[in-house]
Design a protein around this motif. Structure first.
Motif, PDB file in Angstrom:
ATOM      1  N   ALA A 154      -1.740  26.877 -12.449  1.00 61.10           N
ATOM      2  CA  ALA A 154      -2.696  26.664 -13.215  1.00 61.10           C
ATOM      3  C   ALA A 154      -2.795  27.429 -14.845  1.00 61.10           C
ATOM      4  O   ALA A 154      -3.132  26.290 -15.894  1.00 61.10           O
ATOM      5  CB  ALA A 154      -4.807  27.558 -12.055  1.00 61.10           C
ATOM      6  N   LEU A 155      -2.236  28.105 -15.362  1.00 65.85           N
ATOM      7  CA  LEU A 155      -2.300  28.512 -16.336  1.00 65.85           C
ATOM      8  C   LEU A 155      -1.702  27.326 -16.489  1.00 65.85           C
ATOM      9  O   LEU A 155      -1.122  27.474 -18.197  1.00 65.85           O
ATOM     10  CB  LEU A 155      -2.158  30.146 -16.514  1.00 65.85           C
ATOM     11  CG  LEU A 155      -1.108  30.335 -17.798  1.00 65.85           C
ATOM     12  CD1 LEU A 155      -2.880  30.415 -18.755  1.00 65.85           C
ATOM     13  CD2 LEU A 155      -0.705  32.164 -17.315  1.00 65.85           C
TER      14      LEU A 155
ATOM     15  N   VAL B 137       3.078  26.200  -2.255  1.00 59.53           N
ATOM     16  CA  VAL B 137       2.982  25.953  -3.877  1.00 59.53           C
ATOM     17  C   VAL B 137       4.055  25.759  -4.459  1.00 59.53           C
ATOM     18  O   VAL B 137       3.834  24.777  -5.360  1.00 59.53           O
ATOM     19  CB  VAL B 137       2.314  27.559  -3.830  1.00 59.53           C
ATOM     20  CG1 VAL B 137       1.805  27.648  -5.393  1.00 59.53           C
ATOM     21  CG2 VAL B 137       1.062  27.684  -2.668  1.00 59.53           C
ATOM     22  N   ARG B 138       4.722  26.110  -4.400  1.00 67.83           N
ATOM     23  CA  ARG B 138       6.429  26.136  -4.811  1.00 67.83           C
ATOM     24  C   ARG B 138       6.656  24.617  -4.698  1.00 67.83           C
ATOM     25  O   ARG B 138       7.198  23.743  -6.249  1.00 67.83           O
ATOM     26  CB  ARG B 138       7.160  27.173  -4.400  1.00 67.83           C
ATOM     27  CG  ARG B 138       9.015  26.876  -4.926  1.00 67.83           C
ATOM     28  CD  ARG B 138       9.597  25.807  -4.081  1.00 67.83           C
ATOM     29  NE  ARG B 138       9.637  25.568  -2.910  1.00 67.83           N
ATOM     30  CZ  ARG B 138      10.766  26.811  -2.789  1.00 67.83           C
ATOM     31  NH1 ARG B 138      11.589  26.977  -2.614  1.00 67.83           N
ATOM     32  NH2 ARG B 138      10.408  26.213  -0.725  1.00 67.83           N
ATOM     33  N   ASP B 139       6.524  24.583  -4.022  1.00 70.16           N
ATOM     34  CA  ASP B 139       6.316  22.405  -3.156  1.00 70.16           C
ATOM     35  C   ASP B 139       5.738  21.902  -4.861  1.00 70.16           C
ATOM     36  O   ASP B 139       6.673  20.896  -5.189  1.00 70.16           O
ATOM     37  CB  ASP B 139       6.888  22.121  -2.270  1.00 70.16           C
ATOM     38  CG  ASP B 139       7.557  22.783  -1.403  1.00 70.16           C
ATOM     39  OD1 ASP B 139       8.757  23.981  -2.096  1.00 70.16           O
ATOM     40  OD2 ASP B 139       7.775  22.824  -0.365  1.00 70.16           O
ATOM     41  N   ALA B 140       4.779  21.725  -5.069  1.00 67.52           N
ATOM     42  CA  ALA B 140       4.198  21.176  -5.557  1.00 67.52           C
ATOM     43  C   ALA B 140       3.973  21.146  -6.608  1.00 67.52           C
ATOM     44  O   ALA B 140       3.988  20.564  -7.894  1.00 67.52           O
ATOM     45  CB  ALA B 140       2.781  22.198  -4.823  1.00 67.52           C
ATOM     46  N   LEU B 141       4.514  22.688  -7.192  1.00 67.46           N
ATOM     47  CA  LEU B 141       4.518  22.937  -8.727  1.00 67.46           C
ATOM     48  C   LEU B 141       6.383  21.888  -9.086  1.00 67.46           C
ATOM     49  O   LEU B 141       6.324  21.566 -10.485  1.00 67.46           O
ATOM     50  CB  LEU B 141       5.276  24.573  -8.097  1.00 67.46           C
ATOM     51  CG  LEU B 141       3.958  24.843  -8.739  1.00 67.46           C
ATOM     52  CD1 LEU B 141       4.320  27.038  -8.623  1.00 67.46           C
ATOM     53  CD2 LEU B 141       2.628  25.042 -10.096  1.00 67.46           C
ATOM     54  N   VAL B 142       7.180  22.331  -8.787  1.00 62.12           N
ATOM     55  CA  VAL B 142       8.718  21.436  -8.359  1.00 62.12           C
ATOM     56  C   VAL B 142       8.538  19.502  -8.574  1.00 62.12           C
ATOM     57  O   VAL B 142       8.671  19.239  -8.916  1.00 62.12           O
ATOM     58  CB  VAL B 142       9.196  21.661  -7.338  1.00 62.12           C
ATOM     59  CG1 VAL B 142      10.776  20.960  -7.434  1.00 62.12           C
ATOM     60  CG2 VAL B 142       9.567  22.827  -7.434  1.00 62.12           C
ATOM     61  N   ALA B 143       7.153  19.684  -7.850  1.00 62.13           N
ATOM     62  CA  ALA B 143       7.004  18.112  -8.142  1.00 62.13           C
ATOM     63  C   ALA B 143       6.219  17.423  -9.111  1.00 62.13           C
ATOM     64  O   ALA B 143       5.877  16.327  -9.519  1.00 62.13           O
ATOM     65  CB  ALA B 143       5.876  18.103  -6.148  1.00 62.13           C
ATOM     66  N   ARG B 144       5.804  18.489  -9.708  1.00 60.33           N
ATOM     67  CA  ARG B 144       5.257  18.386 -10.749  1.00 60.33           C
ATOM     68  C   ARG B 144       5.862  17.906 -11.956  1.00 60.33           C
ATOM     69  O   ARG B 144       5.613  18.440 -13.191  1.00 60.33           O
ATOM     70  CB  ARG B 144       3.486  19.292 -11.335  1.00 60.33           C
ATOM     71  CG  ARG B 144       3.136  19.085 -10.014  1.00 60.33           C
ATOM     72  CD  ARG B 144       1.570  19.844 -10.655  1.00 60.33           C
ATOM     73  NE  ARG B 144       1.733  20.858 -11.527  1.00 60.33           N
ATOM     74  CZ  ARG B 144       0.956  21.757 -11.381  1.00 60.33           C
ATOM     75  NH1 ARG B 144      -0.201  22.699 -11.048  1.00 60.33           N
ATOM     76  NH2 ARG B 144       0.472  21.914 -12.769  1.00 60.33           N
ATOM     77  N   GLY B 145       7.235  18.869 -12.464  1.00 59.50           N
ATOM     78  CA  GLY B 145       7.983  19.254 -12.875  1.00 59.50           C
ATOM     79  C   GLY B 145       8.421  20.661 -13.500  1.00 59.50           C
ATOM     80  O   GLY B 145       9.651  20.381 -14.915  1.00 59.50           O
ATOM     81  N   ILE B 146       7.941  21.218 -13.092  1.00 59.64           N
ATOM     82  CA  ILE B 146       8.296  22.605 -12.997  1.00 59.64           C
ATOM     83  C   ILE B 146       8.836  23.628 -12.335  1.00 59.64           C
ATOM     84  O   ILE B 146       9.312  23.170 -10.564  1.00 59.64           O
ATOM     85  CB  ILE B 146       7.272  23.441 -12.914  1.00 59.64           C
ATOM     86  CG1 ILE B 146       5.769  23.322 -13.715  1.00 59.64           C
ATOM     87  CG2 ILE B 146       6.260  25.366 -13.400  1.00 59.64           C
ATOM     88  CD1 ILE B 146       4.371  22.741 -13.152  1.00 59.64           C
ATOM     89  N   THR B 147       9.835  23.678 -13.270  1.00 62.61           N
ATOM     90  CA  THR B 147      11.169  24.722 -12.299  1.00 62.61           C
ATOM     91  C   THR B 147      10.328  26.465 -12.592  1.00 62.61           C
ATOM     92  O   THR B 147       9.286  27.294 -13.272  1.00 62.61           O
ATOM     93  CB  THR B 147      12.387  25.402 -12.933  1.00 62.61           C
ATOM     94  OG1 THR B 147      12.498  23.765 -13.783  1.00 62.61           O
ATOM     95  CG2 THR B 147      13.255  25.613 -12.804  1.00 62.61           C
ATOM     96  N   VAL B 148      10.651  27.050 -11.055  1.00 64.87           N
ATOM     97  CA  VAL B 148      10.495  28.533 -10.597  1.00 64.87           C
ATOM     98  C   VAL B 148      11.417  29.416 -10.312  1.00 64.87           C
ATOM     99  O   VAL B 148      12.100  28.866  -9.493  1.00 64.87           O
ATOM    100  CB  VAL B 148       9.281  28.402 -10.038  1.00 64.87           C
ATOM    101  CG1 VAL B 148       9.081  29.781  -8.710  1.00 64.87           C
ATOM    102  CG2 VAL B 148       7.764  27.208  -9.953  1.00 64.87           C
ATOM    103  N   ASN B 149      11.279  30.035 -11.645  1.00 66.02           N
ATOM    104  CA  ASN B 149      12.513  31.170 -11.022  1.00 66.02           C
ATOM    105  C   ASN B 149      12.016  32.534 -10.862  1.00 66.02           C
ATOM    106  O   ASN B 149      10.529  32.785 -10.545  1.00 66.02           O
ATOM    107  CB  ASN B 149      13.632  31.058 -12.562  1.00 66.02           C
ATOM    108  CG  ASN B 149      13.961  29.758 -13.130  1.00 66.02           C
ATOM    109  OD1 ASN B 149      14.678  29.426 -12.303  1.00 66.02           O
ATOM    110  ND2 ASN B 149      14.598  29.788 -14.853  1.00 66.02           N
TER     111      ASN B 149
END
Length: 238
Positions: free
Chosen positions: A133-134, A164-176
């Motif tokens: 969200a941020l 939640v991680r999967d949804a972020l990745v689908a939006r093109g966001i990398t999570v480290n």
């Protein structure tokens, strides 16, 4: 003649007003980075400040500043999020542009920032949701979007992290992830399986919070540099 001039002036004023109403194009930054810091019950006061002071030391470091300056736009955007269980998350530092020249001032702001959340469960899924969200609120145009979540425990409160991680990745966001392995020895394995995702995603490991200073610098360098440094293997934990 006077009437024609008046019409021309009126047209110019109307055009100027319409141009002013059009929002300026957002500035491009090389990466938008959310630093999400664990502030749950497993992190005592000294350990929390080792996190924030480690980040401050990294941004004050000449090598990190050089990595920022080496980017195509020579500027990044950073926000700092503090989190524990659902309903307990706070944006400690909102989105700020950081260049090599302003990095020391940003480091000082992080160093002097107090802890606002005291204790609670470890809501990794909720933390990722709040970080996403941020990310939606970033006022710049980032070439890359990265969430950098650090912590020392697995999800114990709220929704699981993986969806939640999967949804972020689908939006093109990398999570480290930055896993501190002093409380739960296999938390780095949990981060690899449930937390990280996206292009070049990785887990950096800190043996304890004292090691956080070195780990966050390694992590930032991997996230900021444009060459294939993200492919470097994380040192094996003892």
């Amino acid at each position: 003649m006077a009437r024609a001039r008046a019409r021309l002036i009126a047209f110019a004023l109307a055009a100027a007003a319409s141009w002013a109403a059009v929002p300026a194009r957002a500035e491009t930054v090389d990466v938008a980075l959310v630093l999400a810091l664990d502030s749950s019950s497993s992190v005592d006061r000294d350990e929390y400040f080792l996190q924030s002071q480690g980040i401050a030391a990294a941004f004050a470091d000449a090598e990190v500043q050089a990595a920022i300056a080496a980017g195509p736009n020579k500027v990044i955007a950073v926000a700092v999020l503090e989190w524990s269980q659902p309903g307990r998350a706070r944006v400690d530092l909102g989105w700020q542009k950081v260049t090599a020249e302003t990095a020391p001032a940003f480091a000082e702001a992080i160093f002097n920032n107090p802890r606002y959340i005291e204790g609670g469960g470890t809501g990794v899924g909720t933390a990722l949701f709040r970080a996403g969200a941020l990310m939606d609120q970033v006022p710049f145009q980032p070439l890359r979007r990265v969430i950098d979540l650090s912590g020392d425990g697995k999800n114990s409160a709220g929704p699981p992290a993986a969806p939640v991680r999967d949804a972020l990745v689908a939006r093109g966001i990398t999570v480290n992830g930055l896993a501190v392995v002093n409380a739960e020895a296999d938390v780095d394995d949990y981060y690899r399986a449930e937390v990280i995702g996206g292009p070049g995603a990785f887990v950096e490991v800190a043996r304890d919070y004292e090691d956080f200073v070195n780990a966050i610098k390694r992590k930032l360098l991997r996230e900021l540099k444009t060459e294939a440094l993200v492919a470097t293997l994380t040192p094996a934990r003892p």
